[in-house]
Design an enzyme around this catalytic site. Structure first.
Site, PDB file in Angstrom:
ATOM      1  N   TRP A 115     -45.975 -55.274  25.458  1.00  0.00           N
ATOM      2  CA  TRP A 115     -45.888 -55.360  26.932  1.00  0.00           C
ATOM      3  C   TRP A 115     -44.485 -55.768  27.380  1.00  0.00           C
ATOM      4  CZ3 TRP A 115     -44.818 -59.906  29.644  1.00  0.00           C
ATOM      5  CH2 TRP A 115     -44.892 -61.096  28.930  1.00  0.00           C
ATOM      6  N   GLU A 145     -44.664 -51.631  34.906  1.00  0.00           N
ATOM      7  CA  GLU A 145     -44.305 -52.619  35.937  1.00  0.00           C
ATOM      8  C   GLU A 145     -42.909 -52.415  36.516  1.00  0.00           C
ATOM      9  OE1 GLU A 145     -45.794 -56.696  35.235  1.00  0.00           O
ATOM     10  OE2 GLU A 145     -46.419 -56.028  33.254  1.00  0.00           O
ATOM     11  N   HIS A 202     -38.368 -65.891  27.137  1.00  0.00           N
ATOM     12  CA  HIS A 202     -38.599 -65.659  28.568  1.00  0.00           C
ATOM     13  C   HIS A 202     -38.623 -67.005  29.272  1.00  0.00           C
ATOM     14  CE1 HIS A 202     -42.524 -66.059  26.550  1.00  0.00           C
ATOM     15  NE2 HIS A 202     -42.876 -66.750  27.637  1.00  0.00           N
TER      16      HIS A 202
HETATM   17  P1  M7G Z   1     -45.841 -67.820  27.330  1.00  0.00           P
HETATM   18  O1  M7G Z   1     -45.111 -69.096  27.502  1.00  0.00           O
HETATM   19  O2  M7G Z   1     -45.439 -66.976  26.152  1.00  0.00           O
HETATM   20  O3  M7G Z   1     -47.376 -68.051  27.174  1.00  0.00           O
HETATM   21  O4  M7G Z   1     -45.641 -67.009  28.661  1.00  0.00           O
HETATM   22  P2  M7G Z   1     -48.563 -68.419  28.146  1.00  0.00           P
HETATM   23  O5  M7G Z   1     -49.225 -67.085  28.474  1.00  0.00           O
HETATM   24  O6  M7G Z   1     -49.470 -69.227  27.270  1.00  0.00           O
HETATM   25  O7  M7G Z   1     -48.025 -69.129  29.311  1.00  0.00           O
HETATM   26  C1  M7G Z   1     -45.856 -65.656  28.785  1.00  0.00           C
HETATM   27  C2  M7G Z   1     -45.981 -65.365  30.252  1.00  0.00           C
HETATM   28  O8  M7G Z   1     -46.016 -63.949  30.417  1.00  0.00           O
HETATM   29  C3  M7G Z   1     -47.258 -65.910  30.861  1.00  0.00           C
HETATM   30  O9  M7G Z   1     -46.971 -66.638  32.035  1.00  0.00           O
HETATM   31  C4  M7G Z   1     -48.097 -64.666  31.100  1.00  0.00           C
HETATM   32  O10 M7G Z   1     -48.953 -64.788  32.241  1.00  0.00           O
HETATM   33  C5  M7G Z   1     -47.061 -63.601  31.299  1.00  0.00           C
HETATM   34  N1  M7G Z   1     -47.529 -62.265  30.924  1.00  0.00           N
HETATM   35  C6  M7G Z   1     -48.287 -61.952  29.858  1.00  0.00           C
HETATM   36  N2  M7G Z   1     -48.496 -60.616  29.828  1.00  0.00           N
HETATM   37  C7  M7G Z   1     -49.264 -59.929  28.792  1.00  0.00           C
HETATM   38  C8  M7G Z   1     -47.865 -60.054  30.903  1.00  0.00           C
HETATM   39  C9  M7G Z   1     -47.729 -58.729  31.389  1.00  0.00           C
HETATM   40  O11 M7G Z   1     -48.228 -57.736  30.837  1.00  0.00           O
HETATM   41  N3  M7G Z   1     -46.982 -58.576  32.527  1.00  0.00           N
HETATM   42  C10 M7G Z   1     -46.409 -59.649  33.173  1.00  0.00           C
HETATM   43  N4  M7G Z   1     -45.726 -59.407  34.295  1.00  0.00           N
HETATM   44  N5  M7G Z   1     -46.536 -60.915  32.726  1.00  0.00           N
HETATM   45  C11 M7G Z   1     -47.249 -61.121  31.599  1.00  0.00           C
END
Ligand code: M7G
Length: 330
Positions: A168, A178, A270
């Site tokens: 993604w 997106e 990120h």
């Molecule tokens: P993280 O700190 O790796 O993990 O953050 P967390 O999900 O436990 O917080 C990844 C961030 O990417 C999160 O805030 C997710 O909501 C966001 N995220 C995950 N996916 C799969 C997507 C996506 O497909 N599109 C977008 N825009 N955000 C995503």
């Protein structure tokens, strides 16, 4: 422009396009593009069969459900959306009210809002892996203490074997998914990044604003990989990210919480941008590291995150927790 004005701007300009959250499960479609002629209201969940509720919160009005779509495991996140100030007039005018109780000056009603003001933000992960199911399951957490050496001998081998797919992320960087949502795009291979709304944000109000900046460099897994050579990248994300948010949402830097997660769920660097005051999931001190602190720490000590002991919570059935236990570190 005030916050309220910014809310109006989001809802009027982008509402229709942005309200569509549930997407077709993409078992074999790796690039994440949506089919061109699909009906906007196609119900990909009509055949969903529920296996279990992974967790829920009556206060937050959210439920994480595990089940199947066709033969695929799926996780569905259902979340009632906040009431928007700019929809109040329509809500009061266009709803049905049923009286439940009247006593002196007090009365209580059931209000049936017009359907478009009563939406449930729905996120579908399909096919979902066991890791996704675990991620959303309510579980006890344990705080782990990870030295630099623990990272190299326990955590790194584990994440190299077990990480969630980054497809993604690559779809976003390559504009295969997106692309229409991008708020800022800096194409520089060294310091560049893409800033866009996080999956968790429905973008209907700035009160719960949540964006992520995904860096273009592909070999930075997490905070642990950062050294002073990454300062220009981090400073660029911080500065340009804040400017882009001010421009698009009229929200100044003093209203933003800008941070990295450690451990993240996805091991491609990120940065999270959330509105100060919004209690975003994962913004607690045990997991969130303010980007401004990260920058200062690296300025003080170029290898800060290679040697530093870091603490983070792990859920009871997380495989990484088991590895820490096996190594006698917990
Ligand atoms: P993280 O700190 O790796 O993990 O953050 P967390 O999900 O436990 O917080 C990844 C961030 O990417 C999160 O805030 C997710 O909501 C966001 N995220 C995950 N996916 C799969 C997507 C996506 O497909 N599109 C977008 N825009 N955000 C995503």
């Amino acid at each position: 422009m005030s916050t309220v004005a910014a809310k109006r701007e989001i809802s009027s300009a982008e509402n229709d396009e942005l309200s569509r959250e549930a997407k077709r499960p993409k078992a074999d479609d790796k690039n994440g593009e949506e089919g061109g002629n699909e009906s906007e209201w196609e119900n990909v969940l009509s055949t969903f069969t529920t296996s279990s509720v992974l967790s829920d919160s009556a206060r937050e009005k959210i439920m994480f459900v595990h089940g199947k779509i066709a033969d695929h495991d799926a996780v569905v996140v259902l979340e009632k959306t906040p009431i928007r100030e700019d929809s109040l007039a329509e809500l009061f005018r266009g709803s049905k009210l049923r009286l439940e109780l009247r006593n002196d000056i007090y009365s209580s009603y059931r209000l049936q809002a017009p359907p478009h003001l009563n939406e449930i933000k729905t996120t579908v992960v399909c096919p979902a892996t066991e890791k996704h199911v675990k991620k959303y399951k309510r579980q006890e957490s344990f705080l782990v203490e990870e030295t630099g050496e623990d990272y190299r001998s326990i955590t790194l081998p584990y994440i190299q074997e077990q990480s969630l797919s980054l497809q993604w992320v690559y779809n976003i960087l390559e504009k295969k998914a997106e692309a229409d949502k991008i708020v800022h795009d800096d194409a520089d291979p060294e310091v560049g990044f893409v800033l866009l709304p996080d999956l968790k944000w429905d973008q209907k109000q700035v009160d719960d604003l949540y964006l992520i900046a995904i860096v273009r460099q592909k070999d930075i897994k997490s905070l642990r990989d950062l050294s002073s050579e990454h300062l220009p990248l981090l400073q660029n994300v911080f500065q340009r990210g804040k400017e882009a948010i001010l421009q698009r949402y009229n929200l100044p830097a003093s209203k933003l919480r800008v941070y990295l997660h450690y451990q993240p769920s996805y091991y491609h660097l990120h940065v999270h941008f959330t509105k100060l005051g919004y209690d975003a999931p994962g913004c607690g001190v045990e997991r969130a590291h303010l980007l401004s602190d990260v920058i200062q720490n690296l300025q003080t000590n170029p290898q800060f995150y290679k040697s530093r002991t870091l603490h983070f919570p792990l859920r009871a059935d997380d495989g990484l927790l088991r590895r820490f236990k096996e190594a006698g570190r917990l």
